[in-house]
Design a protein around this motif. Sequence first.
Motif, short mmCIF file in Angstrom:
data_model
loop_
_atom_site.label_atom_id
_atom_site.label_comp_id
_atom_site.label_asym_id
_atom_site.label_seq_id
_atom_site.Cartn_x
_atom_site.Cartn_y
_atom_site.Cartn_z
N LEU A 52 0.88 -1.16 0.00
CA LEU A 52 0.00 0.00 0.00
C LEU A 52 0.92 1.21 0.00
O LEU A 52 1.73 1.39 0.91
CB LEU A 52 -0.89 0.00 1.24
N LEU A 53 0.79 2.05 -1.02
CA LEU A 53 1.66 3.20 -1.19
C LEU A 53 0.84 4.47 -1.02
O LEU A 53 -0.13 4.69 -1.75
CB LEU A 53 2.31 3.17 -2.57
N VAL A 54 1.22 5.30 -0.06
CA VAL A 54 0.46 6.50 0.29
C VAL A 54 1.08 7.72 -0.39
O VAL A 54 2.30 7.90 -0.35
CB VAL A 54 0.42 6.70 1.82
N ASN A 55 0.22 8.55 -0.99
CA ASN A 55 0.71 9.72 -1.70
C ASN A 55 -0.27 10.88 -1.57
O ASN A 55 -1.48 10.70 -1.68
CB ASN A 55 0.87 9.38 -3.19
N TYR A 56 0.25 12.06 -1.32
CA TYR A 56 -0.55 13.27 -1.39
C TYR A 56 -0.78 13.58 -2.86
O TYR A 56 0.17 13.65 -3.65
CB TYR A 56 0.19 14.43 -0.69
N ALA A 57 -2.03 13.78 -3.26
CA ALA A 57 -2.35 14.02 -4.67
C ALA A 57 -2.56 15.50 -4.98
O ALA A 57 -1.97 16.03 -5.92
CB ALA A 57 -3.58 13.22 -5.07
N ARG A 58 -3.42 16.16 -4.19
CA ARG A 58 -3.72 17.56 -4.47
C ARG A 58 -4.61 18.10 -3.35
O ARG A 58 -5.09 17.37 -2.51
CB ARG A 58 -4.44 17.72 -5.80
N SER A 59 -4.85 19.41 -3.41
CA SER A 59 -5.80 20.06 -2.52
C SER A 59 -6.72 20.95 -3.34
O SER A 59 -6.33 21.48 -4.38
CB SER A 59 -5.09 20.93 -1.46
N ASN A 60 -7.92 21.11 -2.83
CA ASN A 60 -8.89 22.03 -3.43
C ASN A 60 -9.25 23.08 -2.38
O ASN A 60 -9.36 22.76 -1.20
CB ASN A 60 -10.14 21.28 -3.88
N TYR A 61 -9.45 24.31 -2.84
CA TYR A 61 -9.80 25.42 -1.97
C TYR A 61 -11.03 26.11 -2.54
O TYR A 61 -11.14 26.26 -3.76
CB TYR A 61 -8.65 26.43 -1.89
N PRO A 62 -11.92 26.58 -1.69
CA PRO A 62 -13.06 27.33 -2.23
C PRO A 62 -12.60 28.68 -2.75
O PRO A 62 -11.53 29.16 -2.40
CB PRO A 62 -13.99 27.48 -1.03
N LYS A 63 -13.43 29.30 -3.57
CA LYS A 63 -13.11 30.61 -4.13
C LYS A 63 -12.95 31.62 -3.00
O LYS A 63 -13.70 31.63 -2.03
CB LYS A 63 -14.23 31.06 -5.07
N HIS A 64 -11.94 32.48 -3.14
CA HIS A 64 -11.64 33.49 -2.13
C HIS A 64 -12.29 34.81 -2.53
O HIS A 64 -11.97 35.39 -3.56
CB HIS A 64 -10.13 33.66 -2.01
N ASN A 65 -13.23 35.30 -1.70
CA ASN A 65 -13.91 36.56 -1.99
C ASN A 65 -13.66 37.64 -0.95
O ASN A 65 -14.09 38.75 -1.12
CB ASN A 65 -15.43 36.33 -2.09
N GLU A 66 -13.02 37.29 0.13
CA GLU A 66 -12.85 38.26 1.21
C GLU A 66 -11.67 39.19 0.94
O GLU A 66 -10.77 38.87 0.18
CB GLU A 66 -12.63 37.53 2.54
#
Length: 153
Positions: A52-66
């Motif tokens: 079992l090989l563990v890997n960070y793939a990506r991150s998602n962030y909501p749109k920044h409006n502030e």
Amino acid sequence: MSHSSIPPHSLTCDVSQSIVEQLQDIVDTTLAVEFYPEKPATYRLNHANGALLVNYARSNYPKHNETGAVIRPRTMILTVTIVSRGLYDRYGAVPLVDWVLAMLSGFTPEHADKPLAPIKDYFVQHQSGLWFYGVDFETEVVHVQSLGVPQGF
């Protein structure tokens, strides 16, 4: 304050390490549990049953409006790649997909605010007699802007 100094700790690495440790505690010596190799082309499965090989793939962030400080939920996607010599036998890739889902669904990694939830599993490839399947999980942490370069977070 030097801007070339990389902090000694990484939230992403800590979350990934927590998942590796959780899997190692559960599978013991039944399977190898490792980080995804930095040189996948030269990866060699050395365990009789699989890995079992563990890997960070990506991150998602909501749109920044502030217009003020940036404080955002960060949805992290982490992948467990299953490597197996078989497809449907006891340690085959297909039953291991279900096992990985059972082992990690609901587990909250260190520093995460939400438990792991599966988002997809899929066939990756069959190469040199090995079956590769991926299972993607998501969790959430909070990203808070820093003023300057973080020092040892």
